[in-house]
Design a protein around this motif. Sequence first.
Motif, PDB file in Angstrom:
ATOM      1  N   ALA A   1       3.883  -6.304 -12.558  1.00 57.07           N
ATOM      2  CA  ALA A   1       3.768  -5.195 -11.608  1.00 57.07           C
ATOM      3  C   ALA A   1       2.778  -5.486 -10.486  1.00 57.07           C
ATOM      4  O   ALA A   1       1.814  -6.226 -10.674  1.00 57.07           O
ATOM      5  CB  ALA A   1       3.323  -3.940 -12.353  1.00 57.07           C
ATOM      6  N   LEU A   2       3.056  -4.877  -9.335  1.00 51.22           N
ATOM      7  CA  LEU A   2       2.084  -4.906  -8.244  1.00 51.22           C
ATOM      8  C   LEU A   2       0.803  -4.234  -8.708  1.00 51.22           C
ATOM      9  O   LEU A   2       0.841  -3.345  -9.570  1.00 51.22           O
ATOM     10  CB  LEU A   2       2.610  -4.128  -7.030  1.00 51.22           C
ATOM     11  N   ILE A   3      -0.301  -4.624  -8.125  1.00 51.95           N
ATOM     12  CA  ILE A   3      -1.588  -4.014  -8.438  1.00 51.95           C
ATOM     13  C   ILE A   3      -1.910  -3.060  -7.290  1.00 51.95           C
ATOM     14  O   ILE A   3      -2.158  -3.506  -6.166  1.00 51.95           O
ATOM     15  CB  ILE A   3      -2.671  -5.095  -8.584  1.00 51.95           C
ATOM     16  N   PRO A   4      -1.860  -1.751  -7.540  1.00 46.47           N
ATOM     17  CA  PRO A   4      -2.057  -0.786  -6.451  1.00 46.47           C
ATOM     18  C   PRO A   4      -3.450  -0.877  -5.820  1.00 46.47           C
ATOM     19  O   PRO A   4      -4.423  -1.218  -6.483  1.00 46.47           O
ATOM     20  CB  PRO A   4      -1.873   0.569  -7.129  1.00 46.47           C
ATOM     21  N   PHE A   5      -3.508  -0.547  -4.537  1.00 45.36           N
ATOM     22  CA  PHE A   5      -4.765  -0.441  -3.809  1.00 45.36           C
ATOM     23  C   PHE A   5      -4.583   0.533  -2.656  1.00 45.36           C
ATOM     24  O   PHE A   5      -3.463   0.836  -2.257  1.00 45.36           O
ATOM     25  CB  PHE A   5      -5.243  -1.809  -3.301  1.00 45.36           C
TER      26      PHE A   5
ATOM     27  N   GLY B   1      14.195   0.742   4.558  1.00 44.19           N
ATOM     28  CA  GLY B   1      13.412   1.137   3.396  1.00 44.19           C
ATOM     29  C   GLY B   1      12.485   0.111   2.801  1.00 44.19           C
ATOM     30  O   GLY B   1      11.822   0.402   1.804  1.00 44.19           O
ATOM     31  N   MET B   2      12.397  -1.087   3.371  1.00 41.95           N
ATOM     32  CA  MET B   2      11.468  -2.087   2.834  1.00 41.95           C
ATOM     33  C   MET B   2      10.136  -1.960   3.562  1.00 41.95           C
ATOM     34  O   MET B   2      10.099  -1.818   4.777  1.00 41.95           O
ATOM     35  CB  MET B   2      12.033  -3.497   3.002  1.00 41.95           C
ATOM     36  N   GLU B   3       9.051  -1.975   2.815  1.00 44.77           N
ATOM     37  CA  GLU B   3       7.704  -1.851   3.380  1.00 44.77           C
ATOM     38  C   GLU B   3       7.077  -3.230   3.535  1.00 44.77           C
ATOM     39  O   GLU B   3       7.140  -4.048   2.618  1.00 44.77           O
ATOM     40  CB  GLU B   3       6.837  -0.998   2.453  1.00 44.77           C
ATOM     41  N   PHE B   4       6.468  -3.483   4.692  1.00 49.91           N
ATOM     42  CA  PHE B   4       5.784  -4.737   4.976  1.00 49.91           C
ATOM     43  C   PHE B   4       4.319  -4.431   5.205  1.00 49.91           C
ATOM     44  O   PHE B   4       3.976  -3.492   5.926  1.00 49.91           O
ATOM     45  CB  PHE B   4       6.376  -5.413   6.221  1.00 49.91           C
ATOM     46  N   LEU B   5       3.453  -5.231   4.607  1.00 53.53           N
ATOM     47  CA  LEU B   5       2.018  -5.018   4.705  1.00 53.53           C
ATOM     48  C   LEU B   5       1.304  -6.354   4.717  1.00 53.53           C
ATOM     49  O   LEU B   5       1.482  -7.169   3.817  1.00 53.53           O
ATOM     50  CB  LEU B   5       1.542  -4.194   3.504  1.00 53.53           C
ATOM     51  N   ALA B   6       0.507  -6.582   5.754  1.00 55.15           N
ATOM     52  CA  ALA B   6      -0.282  -7.805   5.850  1.00 55.15           C
ATOM     53  C   ALA B   6      -1.707  -7.502   5.415  1.00 55.15           C
ATOM     54  O   ALA B   6      -2.251  -6.451   5.746  1.00 55.15           O
ATOM     55  CB  ALA B   6      -0.261  -8.324   7.282  1.00 55.15           C
ATOM     56  N   VAL B   7      -2.306  -8.414   4.670  1.00 56.05           N
ATOM     57  CA  VAL B   7      -3.687  -8.263   4.212  1.00 56.05           C
ATOM     58  C   VAL B   7      -4.466  -9.499   4.639  1.00 56.05           C
ATOM     59  O   VAL B   7      -4.214 -10.599   4.144  1.00 56.05           O
ATOM     60  CB  VAL B   7      -3.767  -8.091   2.673  1.00 56.05           C
TER      61      VAL B   7
ATOM     62  N   GLY C   1     -12.987  -8.677  -0.131  1.00 61.28           N
ATOM     63  CA  GLY C   1     -12.228  -9.628  -0.944  1.00 61.28           C
ATOM     64  C   GLY C   1     -11.641  -9.013  -2.199  1.00 61.28           C
ATOM     65  O   GLY C   1     -11.037  -9.713  -3.013  1.00 61.28           O
ATOM     66  N   ALA C   2     -11.773  -7.702  -2.367  1.00 56.68           N
ATOM     67  CA  ALA C   2     -11.331  -7.050  -3.605  1.00 56.68           C
ATOM     68  C   ALA C   2      -9.821  -7.139  -3.810  1.00 56.68           C
ATOM     69  O   ALA C   2      -9.357  -7.420  -4.923  1.00 56.68           O
ATOM     70  CB  ALA C   2     -11.771  -5.592  -3.617  1.00 56.68           C
ATOM     71  N   ILE C   3      -9.050  -6.915  -2.755  1.00 60.60           N
ATOM     72  CA  ILE C   3      -7.591  -6.958  -2.894  1.00 60.60           C
ATOM     73  C   ILE C   3      -7.143  -8.391  -3.166  1.00 60.60           C
ATOM     74  O   ILE C   3      -6.352  -8.643  -4.078  1.00 60.60           O
ATOM     75  CB  ILE C   3      -6.900  -6.402  -1.632  1.00 60.60           C
ATOM     76  N   SER C   4      -7.673  -9.321  -2.393  1.00 65.39           N
ATOM     77  CA  SER C   4      -7.320 -10.739  -2.582  1.00 65.39           C
ATOM     78  C   SER C   4      -7.698 -11.211  -3.976  1.00 65.39           C
ATOM     79  O   SER C   4      -6.970 -11.993  -4.599  1.00 65.39           O
ATOM     80  CB  SER C   4      -8.030 -11.592  -1.528  1.00 65.39           C
ATOM     81  N   GLN C   5      -8.828 -10.729  -4.463  1.00 65.05           N
ATOM     82  CA  GLN C   5      -9.269 -11.114  -5.812  1.00 65.05           C
ATOM     83  C   GLN C   5      -8.346 -10.516  -6.872  1.00 65.05           C
ATOM     84  O   GLN C   5      -7.979 -11.195  -7.830  1.00 65.05           O
ATOM     85  CB  GLN C   5     -10.709 -10.662  -6.032  1.00 65.05           C
ATOM     86  N   LYS C   6      -7.945  -9.255  -6.706  1.00 65.77           N
ATOM     87  CA  LYS C   6      -7.023  -8.634  -7.661  1.00 65.77           C
ATOM     88  C   LYS C   6      -5.726  -9.424  -7.780  1.00 65.77           C
ATOM     89  O   LYS C   6      -5.154  -9.557  -8.849  1.00 65.77           O
ATOM     90  CB  LYS C   6      -6.681  -7.206  -7.230  1.00 65.77           C
ATOM     91  N   TYR C   7      -5.265  -9.936  -6.632  1.00 62.55           N
ATOM     92  CA  TYR C   7      -4.026 -10.699  -6.606  1.00 62.55           C
ATOM     93  C   TYR C   7      -4.239 -12.191  -6.812  1.00 62.55           C
ATOM     94  O   TYR C   7      -3.289 -12.964  -6.779  1.00 62.55           O
ATOM     95  CB  TYR C   7      -3.267 -10.449  -5.293  1.00 62.55           C
ATOM     96  N   ARG C   8      -5.492 -12.577  -7.007  1.00 63.36           N
ATOM     97  CA  ARG C   8      -5.869 -13.983  -7.217  1.00 63.36           C
ATOM     98  C   ARG C   8      -5.234 -14.899  -6.169  1.00 63.36           C
ATOM     99  O   ARG C   8      -4.616 -15.913  -6.480  1.00 63.36           O
ATOM    100  CB  ARG C   8      -5.527 -14.431  -8.625  1.00 63.36           C
ATOM    101  N   VAL C   9      -5.419 -14.502  -4.929  1.00 66.05           N
ATOM    102  CA  VAL C   9      -4.910 -15.291  -3.813  1.00 66.05           C
ATOM    103  C   VAL C   9      -5.735 -16.572  -3.743  1.00 66.05           C
ATOM    104  O   VAL C   9      -6.954 -16.528  -3.629  1.00 66.05           O
ATOM    105  CB  VAL C   9      -4.992 -14.500  -2.493  1.00 66.05           C
TER     106      VAL C   9
END
Length: 165
Positions: free
Chosen positions: A30-34, A85-91, A121-129
């Motif tokens: 699953a995606l990790i919500p933020f 209906g597709m959502e695009f999001l850049a981080v 860096g919290a989102i990137s860390q959650k996703y282990r980018v």
Amino acid sequence: MYRSLMPSLLLLALLLLLPTVMAAAPPGQALIPFKGTDLNGQPYDLQALIGRKPVVLIFWASWCPTCREEVPKVNQLAKKYQARGMEFLAVNVGVNDSVERALAFARKSGMTYPTYFDGSGAISQKYRVQGVPTIIIADRHGVVRFRNFTTPEISEANFTALMAE
């Protein structure tokens, strides 16, 4: 005696560390919500989209030449699927970057989708980018179906599957 234990201890250490090295949100998970606010001041809550829309996350940095090359490819997908209906999001990963540079890059490169600055860096860390760009695509239920360093081709059949999953 200690020499004979070393290979076993090394193997045990590797097995224990392996889950921390592997990517978070690999295909099938699953995606990790933020939540956050984009560079234009608009609020964003990933949890609100799960169950409603497929999501494309693009992790990037302004100093990344490959990220610059991926923007037109992602723009093309957004043009084709965003209204459907597709959502695009850049981080922006925030590493060796600033809000000002991220905003300038987004404008200069012509990003047509919202972009966020992950200064902590919290989102990137959650996703282990571990590198940029990292592109993650999830179906409308938030299950990751793709994770890689390049923008994939999304066929009509792929889009239909992402909407139906």
